[in-house]
Design a protein around this motif. Structure first.
Motif, short mmCIF file in Angstrom:
data_model
loop_
_atom_site.label_atom_id
_atom_site.label_comp_id
_atom_site.label_asym_id
_atom_site.label_seq_id
_atom_site.Cartn_x
_atom_site.Cartn_y
_atom_site.Cartn_z
N PRO A 87 0.79 -1.24 0.00
CA PRO A 87 0.00 0.00 0.00
C PRO A 87 0.82 1.28 0.00
O PRO A 87 0.28 2.35 -0.30
CB PRO A 87 -0.84 -0.12 1.28
N ASP A 88 2.11 1.20 0.33
CA ASP A 88 2.96 2.39 0.30
C ASP A 88 3.83 2.45 -0.96
O ASP A 88 4.73 3.29 -1.07
CB ASP A 88 3.84 2.45 1.54
N HIS A 89 3.54 1.58 -1.92
CA HIS A 89 4.31 1.54 -3.18
C HIS A 89 3.86 2.68 -4.09
O HIS A 89 2.68 3.02 -4.14
CB HIS A 89 4.09 0.19 -3.86
N SER A 92 0.74 2.13 -6.16
CA SER A 92 -0.48 1.72 -5.45
C SER A 92 -1.60 2.74 -5.64
O SER A 92 -1.41 3.94 -5.39
CB SER A 92 -0.19 1.56 -3.96
N ASN A 93 -2.76 2.28 -6.05
CA ASN A 93 -3.93 3.16 -6.12
C ASN A 93 -4.33 3.63 -4.73
O ASN A 93 -4.77 4.77 -4.55
CB ASN A 93 -5.11 2.43 -6.79
N PHE A 94 -4.19 2.76 -3.75
CA PHE A 94 -4.52 3.14 -2.39
C PHE A 94 -3.64 4.29 -1.91
O PHE A 94 -4.12 5.22 -1.24
CB PHE A 94 -4.36 1.95 -1.45
N LEU A 95 -2.35 4.25 -2.25
CA LEU A 95 -1.44 5.30 -1.80
C LEU A 95 -1.91 6.67 -2.27
O LEU A 95 -1.89 7.64 -1.50
CB LEU A 95 -0.02 5.02 -2.32
N LEU A 96 -2.35 6.78 -3.52
CA LEU A 96 -2.79 8.07 -4.05
C LEU A 96 -3.97 8.62 -3.26
O LEU A 96 -4.03 9.81 -2.94
CB LEU A 96 -3.15 7.93 -5.53
N PRO A 116 -6.34 -5.69 -0.42
CA PRO A 116 -5.04 -6.14 0.09
C PRO A 116 -4.35 -7.02 -0.94
O PRO A 116 -4.34 -8.25 -0.83
CB PRO A 116 -5.41 -6.90 1.36
N ALA A 117 -3.78 -6.39 -1.95
CA ALA A 117 -3.28 -7.14 -3.11
C ALA A 117 -1.85 -7.64 -2.94
O ALA A 117 -1.38 -8.43 -3.76
CB ALA A 117 -3.35 -6.24 -4.35
N GLU A 118 -1.16 -7.21 -1.86
CA GLU A 118 0.27 -7.51 -1.80
C GLU A 118 0.64 -8.88 -1.23
O GLU A 118 1.55 -9.53 -1.74
CB GLU A 118 1.01 -6.41 -1.03
N PRO A 119 -0.06 -9.43 -0.19
CA PRO A 119 0.48 -10.67 0.39
C PRO A 119 0.13 -11.94 -0.39
O PRO A 119 1.02 -12.71 -0.72
CB PRO A 119 -0.13 -10.70 1.78
N PRO A 120 -1.16 -12.21 -0.71
CA PRO A 120 -1.49 -13.51 -1.28
C PRO A 120 -1.34 -13.53 -2.80
O PRO A 120 -1.15 -12.48 -3.43
CB PRO A 120 -2.96 -13.68 -0.90
N PRO A 121 -1.43 -14.71 -3.42
CA PRO A 121 -1.52 -14.75 -4.88
C PRO A 121 -2.72 -13.94 -5.35
O PRO A 121 -3.72 -13.83 -4.63
CB PRO A 121 -1.71 -16.25 -5.18
N PRO A 122 -2.66 -13.35 -6.55
CA PRO A 122 -3.76 -12.51 -7.03
C PRO A 122 -5.13 -13.19 -6.98
O PRO A 122 -6.12 -12.55 -6.60
CB PRO A 122 -3.35 -12.19 -8.47
N GLU A 123 -5.20 -14.46 -7.32
CA GLU A 123 -6.49 -15.15 -7.32
C GLU A 123 -7.08 -15.21 -5.91
O GLU A 123 -8.28 -15.03 -5.70
CB GLU A 123 -6.33 -16.57 -7.88
N GLU A 124 -6.21 -15.45 -4.91
CA GLU A 124 -6.68 -15.50 -3.53
C GLU A 124 -7.10 -14.11 -3.05
O GLU A 124 -8.12 -13.97 -2.36
CB GLU A 124 -5.59 -16.06 -2.62
#
Length: 242
Positions: A87-89, A92-96, A116-124
């Motif tokens: 989220p701090d990348h 990241s859309n969230f960051l904006l 929360p797109a960063e920890p799990p695989p995209p499908e999960e």
């Protein structure tokens, strides 16, 4: 999500001479949607767009002129799509949104429902976010969906020719290999989720996107542009800066 609202109506297209004027009009639409939702249901649900186009709008909404009209403590914030980054990348859309709309701390933490797109695989991650939507809204439509449109006519992370465009059962889908810059895996709401809304507002600027809008307006779904498939339950409003 299969709640009902009034029947769909013809899209509205409004043109502006500057992004400042467009952003003011968009802020008014957000405030009006929030006031209507609060009066009818006691809460307001909004899907935020990524990219840089809505940033002036987000800054406006955090000012007293508009923050006093939106009951942020009873507002649920969702995101239409996200890149698979922390989220701090910088991508990241969230960051904006966190640097603009959320910077004043108006929205309670528990109401900020980022992907929360960063920890799990995209499908999960997609399945988890779908459950988040269902947990908070049940069968209710979103009160307002904010979108932008890319130069190829994509909306959220739904790109021309992508299989996610024909996903009719899931609310959220993984986009493992997007045809976009940056070429990062993404999570996106599907058309099934986005169209399940009482009001949808699309923000665009520039001649190229204006030409796409003209094609979509005249030719509809016969064009290859994903934006042509936007069909909310209620009102669809295009705000275009020349």
């Amino acid at each position: 999500m299969d709640g009902t609202v009034a029947g769909a109506v013809m899209p509205t297209i409004r043109y502006f001479n500057s992004m400042a004027d467009l952003s003011l009009a968009a802020a008014e639409l957000v405030a009006e949607a929030a006031e209507t939702a609060m009066a009818a249901r006691g809460r307001f649900s909004i899907v935020l767009s990524g990219g840089t186009t809505p940033l002036p709008l987000y800054r406006l909404l955090a000012t007293p002129a508009y923050s006093d009209r939106v009951a942020w403590n009873k507002t649920l914030l969702f995101w239409g799509d996200e890149r698979c980054v922390p989220p701090d990348h910088p991508e990241s859309n969230f960051l904006l949104a966190s640097q603009t709309l959320l910077a004043e701390g108006l929205v309670p933490h528990e109401n900020i429902l980022r992907i929360p797109a960063e920890p799990p695989p995209p499908e999960e991650a997609a399945l988890r976010y779908q459950e988040t939507i269902r947990t908070h809204l049940g069968q209710e439509p979103f009160d307002l969906v904010l979108l932008g449109m890319g130069n190829d006519g994509h909306v959220a992370s739904l790109f021309p020719g992508s299989p996610q465009l024909t996903e009719h059962h899931r609310l959220v889908a993984a986009v493992p290999t997007p045809t976009a810059i940056p070429p990062l895996p993404r999570i996106t709401m599907t058309l099934t989720a986005l169209n399940h809304s009482r009001h949808m507002v699309v923000l665009i600027s520039g001649k190229e996107k204006g030409e796409l809008l003209a094609a979509i307006s005249s030719q509809g779904k016969s064009t290859p542009y994903p934006a042509a498939q936007l069909a909310p339950l209620g009102q669809l409003t295009w705000l275009a800066a020349r």
